[in-house]
Structures are given as structure tokens and as C-alpha cells.
Design an enzyme around this catalytic site. Structure first.
Site, PDB file in Angstrom:
ATOM      1  CB  SER A   1      -2.413 -12.225 -10.945  1.00  0.00           C
ATOM      2  OG  SER A   1      -1.143 -11.998 -11.523  1.00  0.00           O
TER       3      SER A   1
ATOM      4  CE1 TYR B   1      -0.599 -17.489  -9.907  1.00  0.00           C
ATOM      5  CE2 TYR B   1       0.077 -15.783 -11.447  1.00  0.00           C
ATOM      6  CZ  TYR B   1      -0.350 -16.153 -10.193  1.00  0.00           C
ATOM      7  OH  TYR B   1      -0.540 -15.195  -9.215  1.00  0.00           O
TER       8      TYR B   1
HETATM    9  N1  LIG Z   1       3.180 -12.506  -5.120  1.00  0.00           N
HETATM   10  C1  LIG Z   1       2.860 -12.004  -6.308  1.00  0.00           C
HETATM   11  O1  LIG Z   1       3.713 -11.530  -7.068  1.00  0.00           O
HETATM   12  C2  LIG Z   1       1.411 -11.965  -6.742  1.00  0.00           C
HETATM   13  C3  LIG Z   1       1.059 -11.140  -7.816  1.00  0.00           C
HETATM   14  C4  LIG Z   1      -0.270 -11.118  -8.239  1.00  0.00           C
HETATM   15  C5  LIG Z   1      -1.207 -11.886  -7.600  1.00  0.00           C
HETATM   16  N2  LIG Z   1      -0.840 -12.690  -6.553  1.00  0.00           N
HETATM   17  C6  LIG Z   1      -1.878 -13.491  -5.930  1.00  0.00           C
HETATM   18  O2  LIG Z   1      -1.968 -13.115  -4.568  1.00  0.00           O
HETATM   19  C7  LIG Z   1      -2.459 -14.216  -3.793  1.00  0.00           C
HETATM   20  C8  LIG Z   1      -1.534 -14.456  -2.621  1.00  0.00           C
HETATM   21  O3  LIG Z   1      -0.271 -14.837  -3.129  1.00  0.00           O
HETATM   22  P1  LIG Z   1       1.089 -14.726  -2.296  1.00  0.00           P
HETATM   23  O4  LIG Z   1       2.079 -14.153  -3.210  1.00  0.00           O
HETATM   24  O5  LIG Z   1       0.848 -14.104  -0.996  1.00  0.00           O
HETATM   25  O6  LIG Z   1       1.445 -16.302  -2.142  1.00  0.00           O
HETATM   26  P2  LIG Z   1       1.965 -17.158  -0.904  1.00  0.00           P
HETATM   27  O7  LIG Z   1       2.895 -16.356  -0.083  1.00  0.00           O
HETATM   28  O8  LIG Z   1       2.440 -18.443  -1.476  1.00  0.00           O
HETATM   29  O9  LIG Z   1       0.625 -17.409  -0.062  1.00  0.00           O
HETATM   30  C9  LIG Z   1      -0.404 -18.196  -0.580  1.00  0.00           C
HETATM   31  C10 LIG Z   1      -1.417 -18.464   0.519  1.00  0.00           C
HETATM   32  O10 LIG Z   1      -2.463 -19.282  -0.031  1.00  0.00           O
HETATM   33  C11 LIG Z   1      -2.648 -20.411   0.815  1.00  0.00           C
HETATM   34  N3  LIG Z   1      -3.155 -21.565   0.100  1.00  0.00           N
HETATM   35  C12 LIG Z   1      -2.597 -22.239  -0.948  1.00  0.00           C
HETATM   36  N4  LIG Z   1      -3.338 -23.306  -1.261  1.00  0.00           N
HETATM   37  C13 LIG Z   1      -4.403 -23.317  -0.409  1.00  0.00           C
HETATM   38  C14 LIG Z   1      -5.509 -24.177  -0.229  1.00  0.00           C
HETATM   39  N5  LIG Z   1      -5.714 -25.255  -1.004  1.00  0.00           N
HETATM   40  N6  LIG Z   1      -6.391 -23.887   0.756  1.00  0.00           N
HETATM   41  C15 LIG Z   1      -6.196 -22.810   1.553  1.00  0.00           C
HETATM   42  N7  LIG Z   1      -5.178 -21.950   1.429  1.00  0.00           N
HETATM   43  C16 LIG Z   1      -4.287 -22.227   0.453  1.00  0.00           C
HETATM   44  C17 LIG Z   1      -1.266 -20.659   1.397  1.00  0.00           C
HETATM   45  O11 LIG Z   1      -1.333 -21.427   2.606  1.00  0.00           O
HETATM   46  P3  LIG Z   1      -1.186 -23.044   2.668  1.00  0.00           P
HETATM   47  O12 LIG Z   1      -0.267 -23.455   1.565  1.00  0.00           O
HETATM   48  O13 LIG Z   1      -0.652 -23.244   4.038  1.00  0.00           O
HETATM   49  O14 LIG Z   1      -2.567 -23.562   2.524  1.00  0.00           O
HETATM   50  C18 LIG Z   1      -0.818 -19.239   1.687  1.00  0.00           C
HETATM   51  O15 LIG Z   1      -1.338 -18.786   2.914  1.00  0.00           O
HETATM   52  C19 LIG Z   1      -2.549 -15.394  -4.776  1.00  0.00           C
HETATM   53  O16 LIG Z   1      -3.860 -15.519  -5.251  1.00  0.00           O
HETATM   54  C20 LIG Z   1      -1.605 -14.982  -5.893  1.00  0.00           C
HETATM   55  O17 LIG Z   1      -1.918 -15.609  -7.106  1.00  0.00           O
HETATM   56  C21 LIG Z   1       0.449 -12.739  -6.107  1.00  0.00           C
END
Ligand SMILES: NC(=O)c1ccc[n+]([C@@H]2O[C@H](COP(=O)([O-])OP(=O)(O)OC[C@H]3O[C@@H](n4cnc5c(N)ncnc54)[C@H](OP(=O)(O)O)[C@@H]3O)[C@@H](O)[C@H]2O)c1
Length: 237
Positions: free
Chosen positions: A142, A155
Site C-alpha cells: 500500500s 496499518y
Molecule cells: N482498498 C484500498 O484502498 C487499498 C489500498 C492499498 C492497499 N490495499 C491492500 O489491498 C489488499 C486488498 O484489500 P481490499 O481493499 O480489497 O480489502 P477487502 O475488500 O477488505 O478484502 C480483503 C480480503 O482479504 C481477506 N482476508 C482477510 N483476512 C484474512 C485471513 N486471515 N485469511 C485469508 N484471507 C483474509 C478477506 O476475506 P475474509 O475476511 O473472508 O477472510 C478479503 O477477501 C489488502 O492487502 C489491502 O491492505 C487496499
């Protein structure tokens, strides 16, 4: 561009959000995609969506903070399709609070889902990659892994840890023919933001982020993309 048709690509945390979009995009480009998260209903939904484009998906529940769960999934994929070619460490958790308001459980959960999981999944796939002198590990960090943001103490700490891990991993595995990419997206409109008061209209869509990540997967294997930073236009997120 290199051909990812039939490449076996594991995208962790791919039941929703950015991971879901990455899995569907890679499936459309012909890869064999392993979809995993803890919520079975969400990964089964992704599997059904992918059927429309005749993509090849293998959906399994996996808690990436749990060593046995991770190793069991790696073995299941190996028996089903063969060794994993590309690992996308995408699973993540954000709990956006001031440090004084963050409790120990919230801190430890973020460290486990964002940093420990990358270590566990990487260790599970590396022996096959090293033996075959081929492989690609893409860590979805990120912009919060490089610069501080208010209300992001836990975070940022976990994402800085993930970026440090990524950079050492690259140093240690380059000689084995393995590519390691740090992928640093900015704000993207997903459930990770929960009820935080942020302007979602200035964010990227998960599908845009997924396009860039899929392009990294398709880059020629003779060179390494070490880092990609992707930010939305306008705003400061
Ligand atoms: N959205 C943003 O603005 C943003 C920006 C920069 C980076 N990111 C990064 O991008 C990645 C995806 O984020 P997102 O925004 O798509 O978030 P999200 O919609 O909350 O999705 C997160 C995913 O991770 C899974 N997860 C969480 N805990 C887990 C565990 N213990 N074991 C297996 N799976 C797990 C969740 O499924 P379950 O809870 O069902 O397990 C879900 O499928 C993350 O690493 C986040 O830090 C996001």
C-alpha cells in the site's frame, strides 16, 4: 508481454475487493487461478462469476495467518494442478484508528493478516520455485507501506513490515531466478474502508487496480519489475 495462459496463480484474500478483481482478471487472461479467503460463500461466488468467462478457478477456504491452513492449501493446489507459478499476497486488514484507541488485539490482527501471512504463504511456495528456478511473488503492500497517514498506526506498521520483508525477499531469491514485486496501490473503493468518513468518489476502482497487477504478471520474465506505485488521479489519497 509474456503469456500467463495456464500459469498457476494464487491470489490470497480473493473473495472480495481488489483480490476478487485480480482473480477474475487473471482468469479472463487464461491463468489457472487459486482463489482463497476465510469466507466460503464469497469465494464460491467468485468461482461462479468466473464460469461466465470460462476461466479456470480453484476456490478453497484458507486462513493465511495459520501455518497449517496455508500449507494445506499449497499441497491441495500441487495435487490438483501442480506447483504454484505466481503468488499474489493480497489478503489484508485495515482498522483505521488513532494509536491510543487501537487495542492489542486489533494491532496483532493487522500484523498477522498483513505481514505474517506474506511470510507464511511465501515460505509455502518458495521450495518449488527455487527447485524450478522460476516464480514470481507479488506483494500487495500500500502507499501506507511507504508514508505515514493519520489513524493508520497499526496499518502503516504492518505494511512497512511487509515492504521490508518484500525487499529482503527480493535480495535473497533473485539468484534463484525468482521475481519479487512490491505493488503499492493508493485508495481503492472496497470494504476495507468500512464506515470511515472518506470521499470514495476520488478512489480507484478494484478493477483498475487489478488491470495493473495483471499487467505485472504478464511482463517478460527476463526482467524484474521491482515496485509499482499506483495512485488515483486528483485528491491526495
Ligand atoms: N482498498 C484500498 O484502498 C487499498 C489500498 C492499498 C492497499 N490495499 C491492500 O489491498 C489488499 C486488498 O484489500 P481490499 O481493499 O480489497 O480489502 P477487502 O475488500 O477488505 O478484502 C480483503 C480480503 O482479504 C481477506 N482476508 C482477510 N483476512 C484474512 C485471513 N486471515 N485469511 C485469508 N484471507 C483474509 C478477506 O476475506 P475474509 O475476511 O473472508 O477472510 C478479503 O477477501 C489488502 O492487502 C489491502 O491492505 C487496499
Amino acid at each position: 508481454m509474456s503469456d500467463i495462459k495456464k500459469k498457476i496463480i494464487w491470489v490470497t484474500g480473493s473473495g472480495r475487493g481488489i483480490g476478487r478483481a485480480i482473480a477474475l482478471e487473471l482468469g479472463r487472461r487464461g491463468a489457472h487461478v487459486v482463489v482463497s479467503s476465510r469466507t466460503e460463500e464469497e469465494i464460491k461466488t467468485v468461482e461462479r462469476e468466473a464460469e461466465k468467462s470460462e476461466s479456470q478457478l480453484f476456490a478453497r477456504v484458507c486462513d493465511v495467518t495459520d501455518e497449517k491452513s496455508v500449507n494445506d492449501l499449497q499441497q491441495a493446489v500441487r495435487s490438483h494442478w501442480g506447483p504454484i507459478d505466481v503468488l499474489v499476497n493480497n489478503a489484508g486488514l485495515g482498522i483505521f484508528k488513532k494509536i491510543m484507541q487501537t487495542n492489542l488485539d486489533e494491532w496483532e490482527r493487522m500484523m498477522a493478516v498483513n505481514a505474517r501471512s506474506a511470510f507464511l504463504c511465501t515460505r509455502a511456495v518458495l521450495p518449488d520455485m527455487i527447485e524450478r528456478r522460476d516464480g514470481h511473488i507479488i506483494n500487495v503492500v500500500s502507499v501506507a507501506g511507504r508514508q505515514p497517514y493519520y489513524n493508520c498506526g497499526g496499518y502503516c506498521a504492518s505494511k512497512y513490515a511487509m515492504l521490508g520483508f518484500t525487499e529482503v525477499l527480493r535480495m535473497e531469491t533473485r539468484k534463484h531466478g525468482i521475481r519479487v514485486t512490491a505493488f503499492l496501490p493508493g485508495a481503492t473503493d472496497t470494504a476495507i474502508w468500512g464506515s470511515a468518513t472518506v470521499d470514495r468518489s476520488k478512489m480507484m476502482q478494484p478493477e483498475q487496480v487489478a488491470q495493473s497487477l495483471a499487467d505485472i504478471c504478464c511482463a517478460p520474465a527476463s526482467a524484474m519489475i521491482e515496485e509499482v506505485v499506483l495512485r488515483p488521479m486528483g485528491g491526495d489519497l
